[in-house]
Design an enzyme around this catalytic site. Sequence first.
Site, short mmCIF file in Angstrom:
data_model
loop_
_atom_site.label_atom_id
_atom_site.label_comp_id
_atom_site.label_asym_id
_atom_site.label_seq_id
_atom_site.Cartn_x
_atom_site.Cartn_y
_atom_site.Cartn_z
CE1 TYR A 171 -3.64 2.44 0.96
CE2 TYR A 171 -2.45 3.15 2.79
CZ TYR A 171 -3.38 3.35 2.02
OH TYR A 171 -4.37 4.63 2.10
CE LYS A 175 -3.77 5.06 -1.30
NZ LYS A 175 -4.79 5.44 -2.26
#
Length: 304
Positions: A171, A175
Amino acid sequence: MSGFCEGRVVVVTGAGRGLGRAHALAFAAEGARVVVNDLGVALDGARDAESPATRVVAEIRAAGGEAVAHAGDIATGEGAASLIRVALETYGRLDTLVNNAGFLRDRMLVNLDEDDWDAVVRVHLKGHFLPLKHAAAHWRAETRAGRTPVARVVHTSSGAGLLGSVGQGNYSAAKAGIVALTLVAAAELGRYGVQVNAIAPAARTRMTERTFATAMAAPDDGFDAMAPRNVSPLVVWLGSAAGEGVTGQVFEVEGGRIAVMEGWRPGPSVDKSARWAPAELDAVVGELLAGARPPGPVYGSRGH
């Protein structure tokens, strides 16, 4: 409805719940016509039985707004292309793209499977790139036809993408990639009337409730700082015709706080004007680090 976005057509991905739903409702409340995209998946990416996008569309219409649902997979070329087609075929234009879709598969790095890595990077990073690509192609065509748009793109990064987050290597990497994509898109697309910015939001959603369980409990009364709707005013502003020249920026937003994030830039430096020997660098690197601002602590680490 105040009409701050009157006449604009806005696409929001991952808009069936949480932040995306709040954004879709906020744009509609300001007079925008909204394409509500949501694939309809559980937190780990498994399909839900009912499409949440249709529920959000019903909410918008019940409040007197205009909206249409799109349930395609925006991490595929056809799904992303069809998302932009729905906006153009339904409303005849596209003004704003808000990329927000995502889910989690959290693991410590040594336990992180390749499939978990690929799935999260696919939805977050590829799921930003493909809608952006197809929207940008439309705006470029409009510019070449003499109709330069007042187009806006809002990407969704995270504090995890700026600082890292323990147990979220996939993640965090996705991002962080979204921030870099934002900077490149802002530089490339400005000639076509497109401004591209990113937010790093903090709010109570399905994706964050386990991470911030205690801190994110809603208060009995007063201002709920962790409500997703607190993030949406900045997204609406960035997605409106306002803010001419605001592009290539990353904003952290939580509750009533908005901060402009300052990215990598040169700090202390030294130049020998010749090749360094490894043994020389002990003192050199130590001095450089002593004069540098320390990075923020990684989320979930002892320093955070």
